[in-house]
Design a protein around this motif. Sequence first.
Motif, short mmCIF file in Angstrom:
data_model
loop_
_atom_site.label_atom_id
_atom_site.label_comp_id
_atom_site.label_asym_id
_atom_site.label_seq_id
_atom_site.Cartn_x
_atom_site.Cartn_y
_atom_site.Cartn_z
N VAL A 90 0.81 -1.21 0.00
CA VAL A 90 0.00 0.00 0.00
C VAL A 90 0.85 1.27 0.00
CG1 VAL A 90 -0.22 -0.03 2.52
CG2 VAL A 90 -1.98 1.10 1.15
N TRP A 91 2.07 1.20 0.52
CA TRP A 91 2.93 2.37 0.62
C TRP A 91 3.40 2.88 -0.75
CZ3 TRP A 91 4.04 -2.56 2.22
CH2 TRP A 91 5.03 -3.24 1.50
N LEU A 92 3.22 2.09 -1.81
CA LEU A 92 3.64 2.52 -3.14
C LEU A 92 2.65 3.49 -3.78
CD1 LEU A 92 5.12 -0.81 -4.53
CD2 LEU A 92 6.36 1.21 -3.72
N ASP A 93 1.55 3.74 -3.12
CA ASP A 93 0.61 4.79 -3.51
C ASP A 93 0.81 5.96 -2.55
OD1 ASP A 93 -1.56 6.53 -3.74
OD2 ASP A 93 -3.02 4.92 -4.06
N PRO A 94 1.41 7.08 -2.99
CA PRO A 94 1.72 8.19 -2.08
C PRO A 94 0.50 8.76 -1.37
CG PRO A 94 2.91 8.46 -4.15
CD PRO A 94 1.94 7.33 -4.35
N PHE B 228 3.12 -4.04 -7.61
CA PHE B 228 2.89 -2.65 -7.98
C PHE B 228 1.43 -2.35 -8.34
CE2 PHE B 228 7.30 -3.68 -8.63
CZ PHE B 228 7.94 -2.62 -8.01
N GLY B 229 0.52 -3.11 -7.74
CA GLY B 229 -0.90 -2.92 -8.02
C GLY B 229 -1.42 -1.56 -7.60
N TYR B 230 -1.02 -1.08 -6.42
CA TYR B 230 -1.51 0.21 -5.93
C TYR B 230 -0.96 1.35 -6.78
CZ TYR B 230 -2.89 -2.29 -1.69
OH TYR B 230 -3.47 -3.17 -0.81
N GLN C 293 -0.39 -3.31 -14.69
CA GLN C 293 0.66 -4.19 -14.17
C GLN C 293 0.53 -5.57 -14.81
OE1 GLN C 293 2.42 -5.43 -9.82
NE2 GLN C 293 0.22 -5.60 -10.08
N VAL C 294 1.63 -6.07 -15.37
CA VAL C 294 1.68 -7.41 -15.96
C VAL C 294 2.74 -8.19 -15.19
CG1 VAL C 294 1.97 -8.75 -18.06
CG2 VAL C 294 1.06 -6.41 -18.20
N ALA D 116 13.33 -10.87 -20.65
CA ALA D 116 13.85 -9.73 -21.42
C ALA D 116 14.63 -10.22 -22.64
CB ALA D 116 14.72 -8.85 -20.54
N LYS D 117 15.45 -11.25 -22.45
CA LYS D 117 16.25 -11.79 -23.56
C LYS D 117 15.35 -12.35 -24.65
CE LYS D 117 20.12 -14.92 -24.48
NZ LYS D 117 21.07 -15.89 -23.88
N GLU D 118 14.30 -13.04 -24.24
CA GLU D 118 13.37 -13.64 -25.22
C GLU D 118 12.62 -12.57 -25.99
OE1 GLU D 118 9.61 -16.79 -25.34
OE2 GLU D 118 10.94 -16.71 -23.59
N VAL D 119 12.30 -11.47 -25.32
CA VAL D 119 11.52 -10.40 -25.93
C VAL D 119 12.40 -9.45 -26.74
CG1 VAL D 119 10.07 -8.38 -25.39
CG2 VAL D 119 9.75 -10.51 -24.15
N GLY D 120 13.68 -9.40 -26.41
CA GLY D 120 14.57 -8.41 -27.02
C GLY D 120 14.49 -7.08 -26.29
N ALA D 121 14.20 -7.16 -24.99
CA ALA D 121 14.10 -5.96 -24.16
C ALA D 121 15.26 -5.95 -23.17
CB ALA D 121 12.76 -5.96 -23.41
N LYS D 122 15.30 -4.94 -22.32
CA LYS D 122 16.31 -4.89 -21.26
C LYS D 122 15.65 -5.14 -19.91
CE LYS D 122 16.08 0.10 -20.37
NZ LYS D 122 16.85 1.36 -20.28
N ALA D 123 16.45 -5.51 -18.94
CA ALA D 123 15.96 -5.70 -17.57
C ALA D 123 16.43 -4.51 -16.72
CB ALA D 123 16.48 -7.00 -16.98
N ALA D 124 15.55 -4.01 -15.87
CA ALA D 124 15.88 -2.86 -15.03
C ALA D 124 15.15 -2.98 -13.69
CB ALA D 124 15.49 -1.55 -15.72
N VAL D 125 15.63 -2.23 -12.71
CA VAL D 125 15.06 -2.29 -11.36
C VAL D 125 13.84 -1.38 -11.25
CG1 VAL D 125 15.45 -1.70 -8.93
CG2 VAL D 125 17.22 -2.90 -10.23
N LEU D 126 12.77 -1.93 -10.68
CA LEU D 126 11.64 -1.14 -10.18
C LEU D 126 11.47 -1.59 -8.74
CD1 LEU D 126 9.58 0.98 -11.15
CD2 LEU D 126 7.96 -0.89 -11.49
N ASP D 127 11.75 -0.69 -7.80
CA ASP D 127 11.93 -1.06 -6.41
C ASP D 127 10.62 -0.97 -5.62
OD1 ASP D 127 12.84 -1.42 -3.78
OD2 ASP D 127 14.72 -0.38 -4.20
N PRO D 128 10.16 -2.06 -4.98
CA PRO D 128 8.95 -2.00 -4.16
C PRO D 128 9.19 -1.37 -2.78
CG PRO D 128 9.82 -4.21 -4.12
CD PRO D 128 10.68 -3.44 -5.08
N ILE D 129 10.41 -0.97 -2.52
CA ILE D 129 10.80 -0.22 -1.32
C ILE D 129 10.46 -0.97 -0.04
CG2 ILE D 129 11.00 2.12 -0.37
CD1 ILE D 129 9.68 3.23 -2.77
N GLU D 130 10.76 -2.25 -0.02
CA GLU D 130 10.62 -3.02 1.21
C GLU D 130 11.87 -2.87 2.08
OE1 GLU D 130 9.64 -6.94 -0.08
OE2 GLU D 130 7.73 -6.32 -0.96
#
Length: 300
Positions: free
Chosen positions: A136-140, A202-204, A213-214, A260-274
């Motif tokens: 819930v904290w991910l919704d300011p 990251f639902g909130y 969110q997928v 990401a490799k299968e899609v041809g995309a890159k991987a990056a951090v999205l932090d849930p701040i736990e």
Amino acid sequence: MLRRAVLAGLTAGSLLLSAAACGGDEPTPQRQQDGRLKIVAGFYPLEYISERIGAENAAVTNLTQAGAEPHDLELKPTQLAQITDAGLVVYLAGFQPAVDEAVKLQAKDKAFDVASVEPLQAGGDLDGGHGDDPHVWLDPIRFAAIVGKLADRLAAVDPTNADAIKVRAGQLQDELRRLDEDYTAGLQTCARREIVTSHAAFGYLAARYHLIQVPISGLDPEAEPSPQRVSEIAALAKQKGVTTIFFEALVSPKLSETVAKEVGAKAAVLDPIEGVEKGDDYISVMVHNLVALRAALGCT
């Protein structure tokens, strides 16, 4: 005369002992030697708001060590003692079972449950069934509401510092509202709305800012998705032109890197701040997340 003198001496001694027993200037178990109220927080976001609101009037202990997953917390005897001695325990019921049990047994009358302020929304469990999403904290805006209620409770526990507590809470709420404004503006015009994440944390945030969110796996970050699920995510990512597959700071990136490799995309951090790295805090990590989201979604 001698007997009266002895009795008088015993009476005086008894009064001194009684005064000492009542506390005098000695700290209570709920306060530090310097007078600060002892607050115990279950994990980082709750530690953050407790420290911001309590400031110099509070001594805040985080039960979850930096870099550790809060879901899997097992309490040590010293931590159980900290809960017992605390003036206030700030926790999120249902998120850390060990903390829930300790609060039930040792701190029921001095606990503040974040979930009682902002009821948790259901999050889809990809392994079957549904569970409550704790993030819930991910919704300011929701987090700002929690800050206000925590300030009310802390002011009641520590009335001497109530005015200062309310002022600090108001300042933090203002910061969270400005953060919300930045997210709203920053994510308003984007090429895509889909965010592919390693798990459903990251639902909130997605609901607040009209994102989709997928998640590759469900609410449990340790759960392994089925090969069919991974294939479905890869196909959807290709269809939507997804450029980034997100993984979390405290979880292995291998799954996201594979997709990401299968899609041809890159991987990056999205932090849930736990939990956060030294030098960062909730606000700074949320800003980093916004930058990452804007880049991934092609926002202008």
